[in-house]
Design a protein around this motif. Structure first.
Motif, PDB file in Angstrom:
ATOM      1  N   ARG A 157       3.979 -15.338  -2.233  1.00  0.00           N
ATOM      2  CA  ARG A 157       3.113 -15.149  -3.426  1.00  0.00           C
ATOM      3  C   ARG A 157       3.544 -14.067  -4.233  1.00  0.00           C
ATOM      4  NH1 ARG A 157      -0.384 -10.693  -1.992  1.00  0.00           N
ATOM      5  NH2 ARG A 157      -0.078  -9.924   0.024  1.00  0.00           N
ATOM      6  N   THR A 158       3.066 -14.327  -5.681  1.00  0.00           N
ATOM      7  CA  THR A 158       3.562 -13.256  -6.676  1.00  0.00           C
ATOM      8  C   THR A 158       2.403 -12.256  -6.697  1.00  0.00           C
ATOM      9  OG1 THR A 158       4.238 -15.295  -8.076  1.00  0.00           O
ATOM     10  CG2 THR A 158       3.819 -13.146  -9.100  1.00  0.00           C
ATOM     11  N   VAL A 159       3.135 -10.964  -6.621  1.00  0.00           N
ATOM     12  CA  VAL A 159       2.307  -9.756  -6.707  1.00  0.00           C
ATOM     13  C   VAL A 159       2.934  -8.778  -7.956  1.00  0.00           C
ATOM     14  CG1 VAL A 159       1.749  -9.921  -4.414  1.00  0.00           C
ATOM     15  CG2 VAL A 159       3.731  -8.728  -5.070  1.00  0.00           C
ATOM     16  N   ARG A 160       1.956  -7.969  -8.224  1.00  0.00           N
ATOM     17  CA  ARG A 160       2.248  -6.828  -9.293  1.00  0.00           C
ATOM     18  C   ARG A 160       1.661  -5.535  -8.856  1.00  0.00           C
ATOM     19  NH1 ARG A 160       0.206  -5.320 -14.556  1.00  0.00           N
ATOM     20  NH2 ARG A 160       1.675  -4.202 -15.540  1.00  0.00           N
ATOM     21  N   ILE A 161       2.354  -4.424  -8.787  1.00  0.00           N
ATOM     22  CA  ILE A 161       1.644  -3.196  -8.344  1.00  0.00           C
ATOM     23  C   ILE A 161       1.744  -1.986  -9.446  1.00  0.00           C
ATOM     24  CG2 ILE A 161       1.959  -1.143  -6.819  1.00  0.00           C
ATOM     25  CD1 ILE A 161       1.133  -3.809  -5.331  1.00  0.00           C
ATOM     26  N   ARG A 184       0.788  -1.241   0.062  1.00  0.00           N
ATOM     27  CA  ARG A 184       0.081  -0.099   0.032  1.00  0.00           C
ATOM     28  C   ARG A 184       0.705   1.340   0.065  1.00  0.00           C
ATOM     29  NH1 ARG A 184      -5.440   1.021   0.729  1.00  0.00           N
ATOM     30  NH2 ARG A 184      -5.747   2.920  -0.128  1.00  0.00           N
ATOM     31  N   LEU A 185       1.886   1.056   0.661  1.00  0.00           N
ATOM     32  CA  LEU A 185       2.904   2.444   0.665  1.00  0.00           C
ATOM     33  C   LEU A 185       3.562   2.740  -0.799  1.00  0.00           C
ATOM     34  CD1 LEU A 185       4.401   4.459   2.509  1.00  0.00           C
ATOM     35  CD2 LEU A 185       6.221   2.805   2.883  1.00  0.00           C
ATOM     36  N   ALA A 186       3.875   1.660  -1.387  1.00  0.00           N
ATOM     37  CA  ALA A 186       4.234   1.675  -2.905  1.00  0.00           C
ATOM     38  C   ALA A 186       3.193   2.252  -3.650  1.00  0.00           C
ATOM     39  CB  ALA A 186       4.821   0.358  -3.314  1.00  0.00           C
ATOM     40  N   GLU A 187       1.932   1.938  -3.592  1.00  0.00           N
ATOM     41  CA  GLU A 187       0.868   2.527  -4.345  1.00  0.00           C
ATOM     42  C   GLU A 187       0.605   3.985  -3.709  1.00  0.00           C
ATOM     43  OE1 GLU A 187      -1.956  -1.309  -4.925  1.00  0.00           O
ATOM     44  OE2 GLU A 187      -2.153  -0.086  -3.107  1.00  0.00           O
ATOM     45  N   ASP A 188       0.625   4.347  -2.580  1.00  0.00           N
ATOM     46  CA  ASP A 188       0.443   5.606  -2.147  1.00  0.00           C
ATOM     47  C   ASP A 188       1.583   6.551  -2.735  1.00  0.00           C
ATOM     48  OD1 ASP A 188      -1.893   4.742  -0.915  1.00  0.00           O
ATOM     49  OD2 ASP A 188      -1.075   4.917   1.254  1.00  0.00           O
ATOM     50  N   ILE A 189       2.751   6.464  -2.525  1.00  0.00           N
ATOM     51  CA  ILE A 189       3.853   7.172  -2.974  1.00  0.00           C
ATOM     52  C   ILE A 189       3.862   7.134  -4.738  1.00  0.00           C
ATOM     53  CG2 ILE A 189       6.418   7.084  -3.357  1.00  0.00           C
ATOM     54  CD1 ILE A 189       6.626   5.996  -0.443  1.00  0.00           C
ATOM     55  N   ALA A 190       3.317   6.088  -5.275  1.00  0.00           N
ATOM     56  CA  ALA A 190       3.565   6.129  -6.907  1.00  0.00           C
ATOM     57  C   ALA A 190       2.245   7.191  -7.119  1.00  0.00           C
ATOM     58  CB  ALA A 190       3.067   4.597  -7.509  1.00  0.00           C
ATOM     59  N   THR A 236      10.540  -3.990  -0.634  1.00  0.00           N
ATOM     60  CA  THR A 236       9.213  -4.254  -1.430  1.00  0.00           C
ATOM     61  C   THR A 236       8.936  -2.986  -2.402  1.00  0.00           C
ATOM     62  OG1 THR A 236       8.596  -5.821   0.340  1.00  0.00           O
ATOM     63  CG2 THR A 236       6.880  -4.647  -1.179  1.00  0.00           C
ATOM     64  N   VAL A 237       8.950  -1.948  -1.822  1.00  0.00           N
ATOM     65  CA  VAL A 237       8.661  -0.774  -2.450  1.00  0.00           C
ATOM     66  C   VAL A 237       9.576  -0.703  -3.733  1.00  0.00           C
ATOM     67  CG1 VAL A 237       7.631   0.468  -0.343  1.00  0.00           C
ATOM     68  CG2 VAL A 237       9.853   0.938  -1.324  1.00  0.00           C
ATOM     69  N   LEU A 238      10.704  -0.808  -3.801  1.00  0.00           N
ATOM     70  CA  LEU A 238      11.626  -0.958  -4.693  1.00  0.00           C
ATOM     71  C   LEU A 238      11.437  -1.706  -5.923  1.00  0.00           C
ATOM     72  CD1 LEU A 238      15.141  -0.327  -3.067  1.00  0.00           C
ATOM     73  CD2 LEU A 238      13.802   1.431  -4.475  1.00  0.00           C
ATOM     74  N   LYS A 239      10.789  -2.980  -5.367  1.00  0.00           N
ATOM     75  CA  LYS A 239      10.329  -3.872  -6.510  1.00  0.00           C
ATOM     76  C   LYS A 239       9.182  -3.569  -7.119  1.00  0.00           C
ATOM     77  CE  LYS A 239      12.718  -7.987  -4.196  1.00  0.00           C
ATOM     78  NZ  LYS A 239      12.758  -9.033  -3.409  1.00  0.00           N
ATOM     79  N   ALA A 240       8.238  -3.037  -6.237  1.00  0.00           N
ATOM     80  CA  ALA A 240       6.843  -2.518  -6.742  1.00  0.00           C
ATOM     81  C   ALA A 240       6.907  -1.589  -7.694  1.00  0.00           C
ATOM     82  CB  ALA A 240       5.996  -2.179  -5.511  1.00  0.00           C
ATOM     83  N   TRP A 241       7.750  -0.788  -7.388  1.00  0.00           N
ATOM     84  CA  TRP A 241       7.743   0.348  -8.502  1.00  0.00           C
ATOM     85  C   TRP A 241       8.318  -0.031  -9.843  1.00  0.00           C
ATOM     86  CZ3 TRP A 241      10.247   3.853  -4.213  1.00  0.00           C
ATOM     87  CH2 TRP A 241       9.234   4.218  -3.283  1.00  0.00           C
ATOM     88  N   THR A 242       8.932  -1.374 -10.096  1.00  0.00           N
ATOM     89  CA  THR A 242       9.151  -1.513 -11.376  1.00  0.00           C
ATOM     90  C   THR A 242       7.957  -1.899 -12.267  1.00  0.00           C
ATOM     91  OG1 THR A 242       9.472  -4.019 -10.882  1.00  0.00           O
ATOM     92  CG2 THR A 242      11.206  -2.795 -10.413  1.00  0.00           C
ATOM     93  N   GLY A 243       6.911  -2.091 -11.817  1.00  0.00           N
ATOM     94  CA  GLY A 243       5.602  -2.678 -12.326  1.00  0.00           C
ATOM     95  C   GLY A 243       5.813  -3.886 -12.745  1.00  0.00           C
ATOM     96  N   GLU A 244       6.739  -4.851 -12.541  1.00  0.00           N
ATOM     97  CA  GLU A 244       6.756  -6.068 -12.817  1.00  0.00           C
ATOM     98  C   GLU A 244       6.383  -6.984 -11.629  1.00  0.00           C
ATOM     99  OE1 GLU A 244       7.632  -6.948 -15.735  1.00  0.00           O
ATOM    100  OE2 GLU A 244       8.282  -4.852 -16.385  1.00  0.00           O
TER     101      GLU A 244
END
Length: 323
Positions: A152-156, A88-94, A137-145
């Motif tokens: 589990r496998t996730v994508r943000i 959620r933090l990755a989403e909010d900052i994005a 986590t946020v660094l991985k999330a911001w790649t979009g991959e």
């Protein structure tokens, strides 16, 4: 020209909802005024469950500021990483990075108040490991991959505006924070003027084979208020600065370093100490400070006095500074 900052933490002891709402709206209007007059940055922060109504939601406030401004940066210094869900933090900052077109700066710390961890039922002793997980986590999330997160496998989505990712610094005053920043190749934001910690961070960059830089407060970074008559302002409004100084002092143990560190117990002691300064416009222009940090609403400062200080800063200080 010095870096100019307007700081807001929206403290107002004993305020009712109407008064706090007026304070929040005034802060957004002040940010718009600061933007129009060339101020570099709005700075805000995060604390929870404080009796004096300290701002708990800096990203919501940042969003309001972005909606009212076009150029000014917003620095969240600091977000308490382990208290947030990493995805959620990755989403909010994005989203904020998209709204602000890259104007958001986030400093991630781990905090220093166990009460805040208890409030959110987060284990204080695990804060270092949780912070590692949040940042990774946020660094991985911001790649979009897609990536693996807790089995589990996730994508943000969406991806942020800034490439490769929004500006994210690791804050703190410990070697653990410096090591964390160096290992991840992130900039380091010491919470006070700590040259020895900056040197340690650089050593760790070499050891990890990563790249980074330091954004460190100068040896003197006072919180400023601008007034035509400082004696009168201290007599009338010094209690608001003292309230904030005493609140900070009650939170900070001996191993916590902060640019806002005061041992004053009276307004007179606070004035002599120099952590908070009330200056005339001319005194501010000639003070020789590399960073001008205006704190117009400190400690529940009346809105009209905050506006007087900000207008003097925007109209009598900034235009007179050397280019």
């Amino acid at each position: 020209m010095p870096v100019s900052v307007v700081r807001f933490n929206l403290v107002e002891p004993g305020a009712d909802s109407a008064s706090l709402g007026a304070r929040y709206r005034a802060a957004v209007e002040m940010a718009a005024y600061a933007d129009e007059h060339g101020v570099t940055t709005v700075q805000t922060e995060e604390h929870h469950g404080v009796d004096n109504n300290w701002l708990p939601s800096p990203f919501a406030f940042a969003g309001a500021v972005f909606g009212a401004t076009r150029n000014i940066a917003v620095t969240v210094s600091a977000v308490i990483g382990p208290l947030h869900d990493p995805l959620r933090l990755a989403e909010d900052i994005a989203v904020l990075d998209l709204l602000g077109a890259g104007r958001l700066v986030t400093v991630a710390g781990i905090g220093y108040r166990p009460e805040e961890y208890a409030l959110f039922d987060v284990e204080w002793k695990r804060r270092g490991r949780l912070q590692d997980e949040v940042l990774e986590t946020v660094l991985k999330a911001w790649t979009g991959e897609e990536f693996e997160y807790r089995g589990r496998t996730v994508r943000i989505t969406p991806r942020p505006f800034t490439d490769p990712h929004p500006l994210l610094l690791v804050g703190g005053s410990s070697k653990a924070a410096a090591r964390r920043a160096a290992r991840l190749g992130l900039p380091f934001f010491p919470s006070a003027h700590l040259p020895e910690l900056e040197a340690y961070y650089k050593e760790k960059l070499t050891e990890y084979g990563t790249e980074g830089w330091t954004m460190m407060p100068t040896a003197q970074t006072p919180l400023l208020h601008i007034a035509e008559d400082p004696d009168r302002a201290w007599a009338q409004y010094g209690k608001h600065f003292l309230h904030e100084a005493r609140t900070y002092a009650s939170w900070q143990s001996g191993d916590i370093h902060s640019a806002v560190r005061s041992s004053a117990t009276t307004v007179e002691e606070l004035r002599v100490e120099g952590v908070y300064r009330i200056l005339t416009p001319q005194e501010c222009v000639t003070a020789g400070l590399d960073n001008l940090v205006l704190h117009p609403l400190a400690g529940g400062m009346p809105l009209e006095e905050g506006w007087r200080s900000l207008r003097l800063f925007g109209e009598a200080v900034l235009p007179a500074l050397p280019a």
